[in-house]
Design a protein around this motif. Structure first.
Motif, PDB file in Angstrom:
ATOM      1  N   GLY A   1      -9.211  -7.747  -2.856  1.00  0.00           N
ATOM      2  CA  GLY A   1      -8.134  -8.714  -2.706  1.00  0.00           C
ATOM      3  C   GLY A   1      -7.064  -8.237  -1.748  1.00  0.00           C
ATOM      4  O   GLY A   1      -7.041  -7.072  -1.336  1.00  0.00           O
ATOM      5  N   ILE A   2      -6.148  -9.131  -1.408  1.00  0.00           N
ATOM      6  CA  ILE A   2      -5.098  -8.797  -0.450  1.00  0.00           C
ATOM      7  C   ILE A   2      -4.180  -7.693  -0.995  1.00  0.00           C
ATOM      8  O   ILE A   2      -3.715  -6.837  -0.234  1.00  0.00           O
ATOM      9  CB  ILE A   2      -4.293 -10.057  -0.041  1.00  0.00           C
ATOM     10  N   LEU A   3      -3.926  -7.704  -2.295  1.00  0.00           N
ATOM     11  CA  LEU A   3      -3.060  -6.659  -2.861  1.00  0.00           C
ATOM     12  C   LEU A   3      -3.717  -5.284  -2.783  1.00  0.00           C
ATOM     13  O   LEU A   3      -3.040  -4.285  -2.510  1.00  0.00           O
ATOM     14  CB  LEU A   3      -2.681  -7.000  -4.303  1.00  0.00           C
ATOM     15  N   GLN A   4      -5.027  -5.230  -2.994  1.00  0.00           N
ATOM     16  CA  GLN A   4      -5.721  -3.946  -2.866  1.00  0.00           C
ATOM     17  C   GLN A   4      -5.665  -3.455  -1.421  1.00  0.00           C
ATOM     18  O   GLN A   4      -5.480  -2.262  -1.171  1.00  0.00           O
ATOM     19  CB  GLN A   4      -7.179  -4.066  -3.325  1.00  0.00           C
ATOM     20  N   HIS A   5      -5.812  -4.363  -0.469  1.00  0.00           N
ATOM     21  CA  HIS A   5      -5.704  -3.981   0.941  1.00  0.00           C
ATOM     22  C   HIS A   5      -4.296  -3.482   1.262  1.00  0.00           C
ATOM     23  O   HIS A   5      -4.131  -2.494   1.989  1.00  0.00           O
ATOM     24  CB  HIS A   5      -6.055  -5.155   1.860  1.00  0.00           C
ATOM     25  N   PHE A   6      -3.302  -4.154   0.730  1.00  0.00           N
ATOM     26  CA  PHE A   6      -1.913  -3.743   0.965  1.00  0.00           C
ATOM     27  C   PHE A   6      -1.653  -2.359   0.368  1.00  0.00           C
ATOM     28  O   PHE A   6      -1.040  -1.505   1.006  1.00  0.00           O
ATOM     29  CB  PHE A   6      -0.950  -4.774   0.374  1.00  0.00           C
ATOM     30  N   GLN A   7      -2.131  -2.131  -0.853  1.00  0.00           N
ATOM     31  CA  GLN A   7      -1.937  -0.829  -1.490  1.00  0.00           C
ATOM     32  C   GLN A   7      -2.644   0.270  -0.700  1.00  0.00           C
ATOM     33  O   GLN A   7      -2.087   1.354  -0.502  1.00  0.00           O
ATOM     34  CB  GLN A   7      -2.455  -0.861  -2.930  1.00  0.00           C
ATOM     35  N   THR A   8      -3.849  -0.004  -0.244  1.00  0.00           N
ATOM     36  CA  THR A   8      -4.592   0.980   0.550  1.00  0.00           C
ATOM     37  C   THR A   8      -3.846   1.298   1.838  1.00  0.00           C
ATOM     38  O   THR A   8      -3.728   2.463   2.229  1.00  0.00           O
ATOM     39  CB  THR A   8      -6.004   0.451   0.875  1.00  0.00           C
TER      40      THR A   8
ATOM     41  N   MET B   1      -0.637   1.045   2.384  1.00  0.00           N
ATOM     42  CA  MET B   1       0.583   1.791   2.078  1.00  0.00           C
ATOM     43  C   MET B   1       0.265   3.264   1.799  1.00  0.00           C
ATOM     44  O   MET B   1       0.982   4.160   2.241  1.00  0.00           O
ATOM     45  CB  MET B   1       1.306   1.169   0.875  1.00  0.00           C
ATOM     46  N   ILE B   2      -0.819   3.516   1.096  1.00  0.00           N
ATOM     47  CA  ILE B   2      -1.215   4.896   0.794  1.00  0.00           C
ATOM     48  C   ILE B   2      -1.609   5.622   2.074  1.00  0.00           C
ATOM     49  O   ILE B   2      -1.199   6.766   2.308  1.00  0.00           O
ATOM     50  CB  ILE B   2      -2.366   4.922  -0.226  1.00  0.00           C
ATOM     51  N   GLU B   3      -2.391   4.949   2.940  1.00  0.00           N
ATOM     52  CA  GLU B   3      -2.781   5.577   4.198  1.00  0.00           C
ATOM     53  C   GLU B   3      -1.585   5.827   5.105  1.00  0.00           C
ATOM     54  O   GLU B   3      -1.525   6.837   5.785  1.00  0.00           O
ATOM     55  CB  GLU B   3      -3.821   4.690   4.918  1.00  0.00           C
ATOM     56  N   SER B   4      -0.608   4.914   5.079  1.00  0.00           N
ATOM     57  CA  SER B   4       0.608   5.116   5.886  1.00  0.00           C
ATOM     58  C   SER B   4       1.387   6.314   5.385  1.00  0.00           C
ATOM     59  O   SER B   4       1.903   7.118   6.170  1.00  0.00           O
ATOM     60  CB  SER B   4       1.498   3.871   5.810  1.00  0.00           C
ATOM     61  N   ALA B   5       1.453   6.461   4.062  1.00  0.00           N
ATOM     62  CA  ALA B   5       2.172   7.607   3.484  1.00  0.00           C
ATOM     63  C   ALA B   5       1.457   8.908   3.815  1.00  0.00           C
ATOM     64  O   ALA B   5       2.097   9.923   4.107  1.00  0.00           O
ATOM     65  CB  ALA B   5       2.305   7.429   1.981  1.00  0.00           C
ATOM     66  N   ASP B   6       0.122   8.875   3.791  1.00  0.00           N
ATOM     67  CA  ASP B   6      -0.643  10.084   4.106  1.00  0.00           C
ATOM     68  C   ASP B   6      -0.470  10.504   5.561  1.00  0.00           C
ATOM     69  O   ASP B   6      -0.498  11.679   5.888  1.00  0.00           O
ATOM     70  CB  ASP B   6      -2.145   9.854   3.821  1.00  0.00           C
ATOM     71  N   LEU B   7      -0.288   9.513   6.440  1.00  0.00           N
ATOM     72  CA  LEU B   7      -0.126   9.809   7.860  1.00  0.00           C
ATOM     73  C   LEU B   7       1.336  10.088   8.232  1.00  0.00           C
ATOM     74  O   LEU B   7       1.625  10.410   9.369  1.00  0.00           O
ATOM     75  CB  LEU B   7      -0.638   8.635   8.712  1.00  0.00           C
ATOM     76  N   GLY B   8       2.225   9.914   7.273  1.00  0.00           N
ATOM     77  CA  GLY B   8       3.640  10.176   7.513  1.00  0.00           C
ATOM     78  C   GLY B   8       4.329   9.077   8.285  1.00  0.00           C
ATOM     79  O   GLY B   8       5.309   9.311   8.970  1.00  0.00           O
TER      80      GLY B   8
END
Length: 121
Positions: free
Chosen positions: A104-111, A113-120
């Motif tokens: 779903g769109i929320l799962q894509h958004f969460q993914t 956000m997590i990848e953005s945090a991991d990349l700084g």
């Protein structure tokens, strides 16, 4: 639960009939407001609109934001149509994305956000 494209099939029995009746009654009311009764229209003009009817205007304006100036009203209607078209394209994109990977769109958004945090980012 699951992708949005499967949500309507998950509606419990009976509710789909309620939805169809609700939409049908809303459309019948709109037709009575906007269209001339077929018995009163000539045979060569089926679907004749009433003279005082502006397509889409059924008199619903609870906040009183409808402009009185016809030019301003046309501009507002055009903006609303463009906004609706853009929203339909966005919804089609969401459904296509869900159809491809089942998330779903929320799962894509969460993914994201997590990848953005991991990349700084």
């Amino acid at each position: 639960s699951g992708p949005a494209i499967t949500h309507f099939t998950q509606v419990p029995g009976g509710w789909d009939a309620f939805i169809i009746v609700f939409i049908g009654s809303a459309e019948a009311q709109r037709a009575q407001i906007g269209w001339v009764d077929p018995a009163d229209a000539s045979y060569d003009q089926p679907g004749l609109l009433r003279d005082d009817y502006y397509p889409g205007d059924i008199g619903f304006d609870p906040l009183g934001i409808k402009p009185e100036d016809p030019e301003e009203l046309d501009l507002m209607i055009t903006k609303e149509l463009q906004n609706g078209r853009l929203a339909m394209l966005a919804a089609a994109g969401f459904l296509a994305q869900e159809a491809v990977d089942g998330e779903g769109i929320l799962q894509h958004f969460q993914t994201a956000m997590i990848e953005s945090a991991d990349l700084g980012l």
